[in-house]
Design a protein around this motif. Structure first.
Motif, mmCIF file in Angstrom:
data_model
loop_
_atom_site.group_PDB
_atom_site.id
_atom_site.type_symbol
_atom_site.label_atom_id
_atom_site.label_comp_id
_atom_site.label_asym_id
_atom_site.label_seq_id
_atom_site.Cartn_x
_atom_site.Cartn_y
_atom_site.Cartn_z
ATOM 1 N N LYS A 146 -6.343 1.516 0.440
ATOM 2 C CA LYS A 146 -7.324 2.058 -0.848
ATOM 3 C C LYS A 146 -7.475 3.772 -0.782
ATOM 4 C CE LYS A 146 -9.610 -1.962 -2.094
ATOM 5 N NZ LYS A 146 -11.031 -2.287 -2.707
ATOM 6 N N ALA A 147 -7.065 4.223 0.456
ATOM 7 C CA ALA A 147 -7.284 5.746 0.627
ATOM 8 C C ALA A 147 -5.695 6.469 0.882
ATOM 9 C CB ALA A 147 -8.257 6.075 1.796
ATOM 10 N N ILE A 200 -9.284 4.344 -4.236
ATOM 11 C CA ILE A 200 -9.053 3.349 -5.205
ATOM 12 C C ILE A 200 -10.303 2.597 -5.017
ATOM 13 C CG2 ILE A 200 -7.625 1.679 -6.270
ATOM 14 C CD1 ILE A 200 -5.237 3.210 -4.821
ATOM 15 N N PHE A 201 -11.150 2.373 -6.016
ATOM 16 C CA PHE A 201 -12.361 1.091 -5.884
ATOM 17 C C PHE A 201 -11.831 -0.425 -6.030
ATOM 18 C CE2 PHE A 201 -14.048 5.457 -7.046
ATOM 19 C CZ PHE A 201 -15.118 5.410 -5.979
#
Length: 128
Positions: free
Chosen positions: A97-98, A127-128
């Protein structure tokens, strides 16, 4: 589900921006009531990205900016902006997510603006 060639996957991307200025605004209103008009300014960016794997990629790009010609009460100020820039960078997913994105850029030519000898942008996307 998918397959990778082992050689990477090239991707072509581009974007175009148009900045429209207000049709009329007042300039030098302290001394006289003059009308300032400005044409739209356009920017186009194109990139080719080479994906090494699911986590790492590199890209090379070109950016072009033009327009924004101004007139004051019908008098052309002859100040249209023109800029060309090259960009080189890479991205890496530190976690699923990063994303870290680094880009190095340099102005090739500039008219009616400030020329950057070089620039370095480091961005982090989560990214949530």
């Amino acid at each position: 589900m998918g397959s990778e060639t082992g050689m990477g996957d090239p991707i072509l991307a581009n974007a175009i921006w148009i900045h429209q200025y207000p049709s009329k605004s007042r300039a030098l209103a302290v001394t006289r009531n003059l009308t300032l008009k400005q044409d739209p300014q356009y920017q186009m960016q194109g990139f080719v990205r080479y994906k090494f794997n699911d986590r790492a990629a590199m890209h090379i790009g070109y950016s072009r900016l033009w327009g924004g010609q101004r007139t004051v009460d019908g008098t052309d100020l002859v100040d249209e902006s023109r800029q060309a820039k090259i960009l080189l960078g890479g991205s890496y997913f530190v976690t699923p997510k990063a994303l870290l994105l680094a880009t190095l850029g340099r102005d090739i030519s500039v008219e009616n603006g400030f020329k950057e000898a070089s620039r370095f942008d480091l961005r982090v996307l989560y990214i949530f």
